[in-house]
Design an enzyme around this catalytic site. Structure first.
Site, short mmCIF file in Angstrom:
data_model
loop_
_atom_site.label_atom_id
_atom_site.label_comp_id
_atom_site.label_asym_id
_atom_site.label_seq_id
_atom_site.Cartn_x
_atom_site.Cartn_y
_atom_site.Cartn_z
N ASN A 198 1.22 -1.02 -0.46
CA ASN A 198 -0.23 0.05 -0.07
C ASN A 198 0.35 1.02 -0.17
O ASN A 198 0.34 2.36 -0.54
CB ASN A 198 -0.83 -0.20 1.14
CG ASN A 198 -0.42 0.13 2.21
OD1 ASN A 198 0.79 -0.08 2.66
ND2 ASN A 198 -0.97 0.53 3.74
N GLU A 246 5.50 -2.77 11.86
CA GLU A 246 4.00 -2.75 12.19
C GLU A 246 3.59 -2.71 11.13
O GLU A 246 3.21 -3.27 10.43
CB GLU A 246 4.36 -0.64 10.92
CG GLU A 246 5.98 -0.50 11.65
CD GLU A 246 5.47 0.59 12.99
OE1 GLU A 246 4.68 0.50 13.31
OE2 GLU A 246 6.37 0.66 13.12
N CYS A 293 -2.32 2.33 6.11
CA CYS A 293 -3.27 1.91 7.98
C CYS A 293 -3.60 2.61 8.62
O CYS A 293 -3.99 2.27 9.36
CB CYS A 293 -1.41 1.43 8.09
SG CYS A 293 -0.23 2.22 8.09
P1 NAD Z 1 0.61 -9.39 4.35
O1 NAD Z 1 1.47 -8.91 5.52
O2 NAD Z 1 -0.15 -9.38 3.64
O3 NAD Z 1 2.21 -8.42 3.05
C1 NAD Z 1 2.84 -7.79 3.70
C2 NAD Z 1 4.52 -8.39 3.41
O4 NAD Z 1 4.91 -9.30 4.43
C3 NAD Z 1 4.26 -8.48 1.59
O5 NAD Z 1 6.38 -8.41 1.39
C4 NAD Z 1 4.44 -10.14 1.81
O6 NAD Z 1 4.62 -10.67 0.49
C5 NAD Z 1 5.05 -10.83 3.37
N1 NAD Z 1 5.02 -11.89 3.51
C6 NAD Z 1 4.00 -11.71 3.84
N2 NAD Z 1 3.77 -13.15 4.85
C7 NAD Z 1 4.59 -14.02 5.04
C8 NAD Z 1 5.32 -14.85 5.79
N3 NAD Z 1 4.86 -15.37 6.00
N4 NAD Z 1 6.59 -14.06 5.81
C9 NAD Z 1 6.99 -13.44 6.10
N5 NAD Z 1 7.02 -11.69 5.24
C10 NAD Z 1 5.87 -12.62 4.63
O7 NAD Z 1 0.39 -6.97 4.02
P2 NAD Z 1 -0.30 -6.31 2.88
O8 NAD Z 1 -1.49 -6.66 2.46
O9 NAD Z 1 0.69 -6.28 1.91
O10 NAD Z 1 -0.39 -5.07 3.53
C11 NAD Z 1 -1.38 -4.28 4.12
C12 NAD Z 1 -1.33 -4.70 5.50
O11 NAD Z 1 0.00 -3.79 5.90
C13 NAD Z 1 -2.67 -3.81 6.02
O12 NAD Z 1 -2.81 -4.64 7.67
C14 NAD Z 1 -1.83 -2.30 7.27
O13 NAD Z 1 -1.99 -1.83 8.07
C15 NAD Z 1 -0.90 -2.84 6.89
N6 NAD Z 1 -0.07 -1.59 7.26
C16 NAD Z 1 0.90 -1.19 8.15
C17 NAD Z 1 1.30 0.19 8.60
C18 NAD Z 1 1.78 0.15 9.44
O14 NAD Z 1 2.64 1.33 9.96
N7 NAD Z 1 1.90 0.08 10.75
C19 NAD Z 1 1.53 0.45 7.46
C20 NAD Z 1 1.34 0.06 5.54
C21 NAD Z 1 0.25 -0.77 5.80
#
Ligand code: NAD
Length: 491
Positions: A148, A246, A280
């Site tokens: 995102n 995060e 987020c």
């Molecule tokens: P996601 O958790 O599906 O993926 C995030 C990253 O983790 C991707 O690069 C993905 O390939 C990787 N990943 C997936 N499975 C993994 C595993 N088993 N081990 C290691 N890495 C793995 O999240 P998303 O759909 O890409 O992003 C949306 C989410 O991110 C929402 O929940 C949003 O709130 C959160 N977000 C949080 C912040 C913050 O700063 N708090 C900022 C932006 C987005």
């Protein structure tokens, strides 16, 4: 275009599996990205380990010079980068430009840290003895980022990491690899020593897991969903990694009876429907005082009906697509849940597929009213353009509702009463609080992160980010010429 890994200052060649990168606005294929293996991660870590030893010895202000150059190139290419970002992620071009600007700001800000990286000097309890603490680099760090914010979040992590003397491996989300590719080109052009910055594309299960399990990766900095984050923490814990997380949010705007309602509506629209609700920090709950609930609902509805939806490259569009078909289905299933739970669907609640919209992933901006705080639509992260209106009787109740979710990223209050505002900023249990502004709009020189299910106590950006990428080292220099024992030779 085929996007390959950037390892040890080179573009990795050779046979590999690739997967398509699609434009969420129209389904067109933009590129193909390498789905890397554990062996690719091993290669990147090896390069990073070698590079980091020398990089740590480069004076920090010299390391910072590379960041100034990265910032300068990003600035020069701002429009190009913003367009790539909008095409791969879907956010409207104005927001794409804003996100790139955030990365530029982070480059210059962290470059400034190259001449600070302050430690402490403090008197010793013994005579003729000097005491100080310094920030030491940790080594090789692994960065895992979501789709995102394809570039800003990576800059919050990678820039403090390198200014502090670490080398990094960055695994971007598979949906949005193009910005990482653009950044890798910039890392190469500014002449960062090979191996200091590495980009490895691929799935979380293969590449992410390999990074976490690798004994030479000392820190994992992850941003993504709470479900994935807890898996990362579990595996990281097993391998004794320092893990910075995060994660998700369920952010609320509180509107009190004395608020400027026009301003509140502006704040809600921007926070709830910007990035199609996929920030987020997106506002997905509006907690409104009963005296102004009806008026606010009417005003919101009127403005929501005027929101233009479409391809974010069109400057007149206000709400772009969501990332993919899975997201579309997830959002729609939550709308069904909301209806079944007895919430009142005021507007929206449908997948948009008329005309050109059918080619992309578009969801109608959606408003539920009469939502109870314990309903699933008011508790779980939907990550789309869906907002729930929750009525309350008092500030105390508003704060209780705000805090009654498992997340704690951002919150906001609209009020003209200074007493209410100060009480709220103290009692809202979130890492970020806004007053008379929506739930979004973080600035890079302040810490970014959340409480409870949103994080594990670390912060991105700001000076706080340096705590993730440095170890504190305490140094005592005894120049008395004799053995002085702390706590014992006290006379
Ligand atoms: P996601 O958790 O599906 O993926 C995030 C990253 O983790 C991707 O690069 C993905 O390939 C990787 N990943 C997936 N499975 C993994 C595993 N088993 N081990 C290691 N890495 C793995 O999240 P998303 O759909 O890409 O992003 C949306 C989410 O991110 C929402 O929940 C949003 O709130 C959160 N977000 C949080 C912040 C913050 O700063 N708090 C900022 C932006 C987005």
């Amino acid at each position: 275009m085929k996007l390959s890994n950037f390892i040890n200052g080179e573009w990795q060649e050779g046979e590999a599996t690739y997967t398509a990168v699609l434009n969420p606005a129209n389904g067109e294929q933009l590129a193909e990205v390498r789905m890397s293996t554990k062996e690719d991660v091993d290669r990147a870590v090896k390069a990073a380990v070698n590079a980091q030893k020398k990089w740590a010895l480069v004076p920090a202000p010299k390391r910072a010079d590379y960041l100034y150059e990265i910032g300068r190139l990003m600035k020069e290419r701002k429009e190009h980068l913003a367009q790539v970002l909008t095409k791969e992620m879907g956010k409207i071009i104005e927001e794409g430009r804003g996100e790139v600007q955030e990365g530029i700001d982070m480059a210059f800000y962290m470059a400034g840290e190259g001449r600070r990286l302050f430690g402490e000097t403090t008197p010793s309890e013994l005579a003729d003895k000097f005491a100080m603490s310094v920030r030491a680099p940790i080594g090789v760090v692994g960065l895992i980022t979501p789709w995102n914010f394809p570039v800003a979040i990576a800059t919050w992590k990678s820039f403090p990491a390198i200014v502090a003397g670490n080398a990094f491996i960055w695994k971007p989300a598979t949906e949005t690899p193009m910005m990482a590719y653009e950044m890798a080109k910039i890392f190469q052009e500014v002449g960062l020593p090979p191996g200091v910055a590495n980009v490895v594309f691929g799935s979380g299960s293969e590449v992410g897991t390999a990074m976490i399990e690798h004994e030479d990766v000392k820190v994992i900095s992850f941003t993504g969903s709470t479900d994935t984050g807890s898996k990362v923490a579990e595996l990281g814990g097993k391998h004794l990694k320092k893990v910075s997380l995060e994660m998700g949010g369920k952010n609320a705007v509180i509107v009190m009876e004395d608020a400027d309602l026009n301003l509140a509506v502006e704040g809600i629209l921007w926070s709830a429907f910007g990035t199609a609700g996929q920030r987020c920090t997106a506002c997905s709950r509006v907690i409104v005082h009963k005296d102004v609930k009806k008026e606010l609902e009417t005003m919101l509805l009127e403005r929501m009906e005027k929101l233009t939806i479409g391809d974010g490259m069109d400057e007149s569009v206000k709400v772009g697509p969501v990332i993919n078909k899975n997201a579309l289905e997830k959002i729609h299933s939550y709308v069904q849940i909301g209806k079944e739970e007895g919430a009142n669907l005021v507007v929206g609640g449908e997948i948009l597929d008329n005309g050109d919209l059918a080619k992309g992933n578009y969801y109608a901006p959606t408003l539920f009213s009469n939502v109870k705080p314990d309903m699933r639509i008011a508790q779980e992260e939907i990550f789309g353009p869906v907002v729930s209106l929750i009525e309350v009787d008092s500030l105390e109740e508003a704060i209780e509702v705000n805090n009654g979710v498992k997340f704690g990223l951002s919150s906001s209050i609209f009020s003209r009463d200074v007493n209410k505002i100060f009480r709220a900023q103290r009692d809202l249990d979130t890492g970020i609080v806004y007053v008379n502004a929506g739930t979004t709009g973080a600035e890079i020189h302040l810490p970014f992160g959340g409480t409870k299910g949103t994080g594990n106590g670390h912060r991105d950006s700001g000076v706080a980010a340096l705590d993730v990428y440095t170890e504190w080292k305490s140094i005592y220099i005894d120049y008395s010429g004799k053995l002085q024992r702390a706590q014992i030779d006290t006379e």
